[in-house]
Design a protein around this motif. Structure first.
Motif, PDB file in Angstrom:
ATOM      1  N   TRP A 138       0.837  -1.201   0.000  1.00 33.10           N
ATOM      2  CA  TRP A 138       0.000   0.000   0.000  1.00 33.10           C
ATOM      3  C   TRP A 138       0.874   1.254   0.000  1.00 33.10           C
ATOM      4  O   TRP A 138       0.613   2.203  -0.740  1.00 33.10           O
ATOM      5  N   ASP A 139       1.907   1.263   0.835  1.00 29.82           N
ATOM      6  CA  ASP A 139       2.802   2.421   0.901  1.00 29.82           C
ATOM      7  C   ASP A 139       3.499   2.670  -0.431  1.00 29.82           C
ATOM      8  O   ASP A 139       3.649   3.814  -0.862  1.00 29.82           O
ATOM      9  N   ILE A 140       3.908   1.607  -1.103  1.00 28.31           N
ATOM     10  CA  ILE A 140       4.551   1.727  -2.419  1.00 28.31           C
ATOM     11  C   ILE A 140       3.575   2.329  -3.424  1.00 28.31           C
ATOM     12  O   ILE A 140       3.924   3.248  -4.171  1.00 28.31           O
ATOM     13  N   LEU A 141       2.353   1.825  -3.439  1.00 27.97           N
ATOM     14  CA  LEU A 141       1.345   2.338  -4.368  1.00 27.97           C
ATOM     15  C   LEU A 141       0.993   3.783  -4.060  1.00 27.97           C
ATOM     16  O   LEU A 141       0.793   4.592  -4.972  1.00 27.97           O
ATOM     17  N   GLU A 142       0.933   4.121  -2.796  1.00 29.31           N
ATOM     18  CA  GLU A 142       0.616   5.487  -2.399  1.00 29.31           C
ATOM     19  C   GLU A 142       1.703   6.461  -2.855  1.00 29.31           C
ATOM     20  O   GLU A 142       1.412   7.528  -3.381  1.00 29.31           O
ATOM     21  N   LYS A 143       2.961   6.064  -2.681  1.00 26.74           N
ATOM     22  CA  LYS A 143       4.076   6.909  -3.139  1.00 26.74           C
ATOM     23  C   LYS A 143       4.047   7.070  -4.658  1.00 26.74           C
ATOM     24  O   LYS A 143       4.282   8.153  -5.184  1.00 26.74           O
ATOM     25  N   ALA A 144       3.760   5.991  -5.365  1.00 24.49           N
ATOM     26  CA  ALA A 144       3.712   6.040  -6.827  1.00 24.49           C
ATOM     27  C   ALA A 144       2.593   6.967  -7.291  1.00 24.49           C
ATOM     28  O   ALA A 144       2.773   7.753  -8.223  1.00 24.49           O
ATOM     29  N   LYS A 145       1.448   6.894  -6.641  1.00 25.21           N
ATOM     30  CA  LYS A 145       0.323   7.751  -7.018  1.00 25.21           C
ATOM     31  C   LYS A 145       0.650   9.214  -6.751  1.00 25.21           C
ATOM     32  O   LYS A 145       0.369  10.078  -7.576  1.00 25.21           O
ATOM     33  N   ASN A 146       1.253   9.510  -5.623  1.00 24.73           N
ATOM     34  CA  ASN A 146       1.617  10.886  -5.310  1.00 24.73           C
ATOM     35  C   ASN A 146       2.641  11.423  -6.301  1.00 24.73           C
ATOM     36  O   ASN A 146       2.584  12.586  -6.684  1.00 24.73           O
TER      37      ASN A 146
END
Length: 96
Positions: free
Chosen positions: A71-79
Motif C-alpha cells: 500500500w505504501d509503495i502504491l501510495e508513493k507512486a500515485k503521489n
C-alpha cells in the motif's frame, strides 16, 4: 480500495501493518491463533491489492512482504504521478 478492504474487514491490517515475529517460542495457543488470523488477513489483503492493480502497479509491489508495504509503495507512486501532472499542467499554462 479502502472501501473494498474495509468491506472485507482487512483495512486495519493495511493501516496498522503487521510485524512478523522472529520466533513464536513461548506463545500461547491463543496468541498463535491470533497470529494465524492476522497472517491470513494480511495475505488476503495483499492478494486483493495484486488483483486491483495493472501490470506496472503489480511490478512495483510484487516483492512486498506485507499489505502495508504494498500500500505504501502504491501510495508513493500515485503521489509521484500527481506531482508530474501538476508540473506538466504548469508548463502548459506557461506556454499559453
Amino acid at each position: 480500495m479502502k472501501t473494498l478492504l474495509g468491506s472485507q474487514d482487512n483495512w486495519d491490517v493495511v493501516e496498522n501493518g503487521h510485524e512478523e515475529p522472529v520466533t513464536t517460542e513461548g506463545y500461547t495457543n491463543a496468541q498463535l491463533n491470533a497470529l494465524k488470523v492476522v497472517r491470513a488477513k494480511d495475505k488476503a489483503t495483499l492478494y486483493l491489492l495484486y488483483r486491483a492493480v495493472d501490470k506496472s502497479g503489480f511490478e512495483k509491489i510484487a516483492n512486498a512482504k506485507s499489505s502495508k508495504e504494498a500500500w505504501d509503495i502504491l501510495e508513493k507512486a500515485k503521489n509521484g504521478d500527481e506531482r508530474v501532472k501538476q508540473v506538466r499542467l504548469q508548463t502548459l499554462r506557461g506556454e499559453l
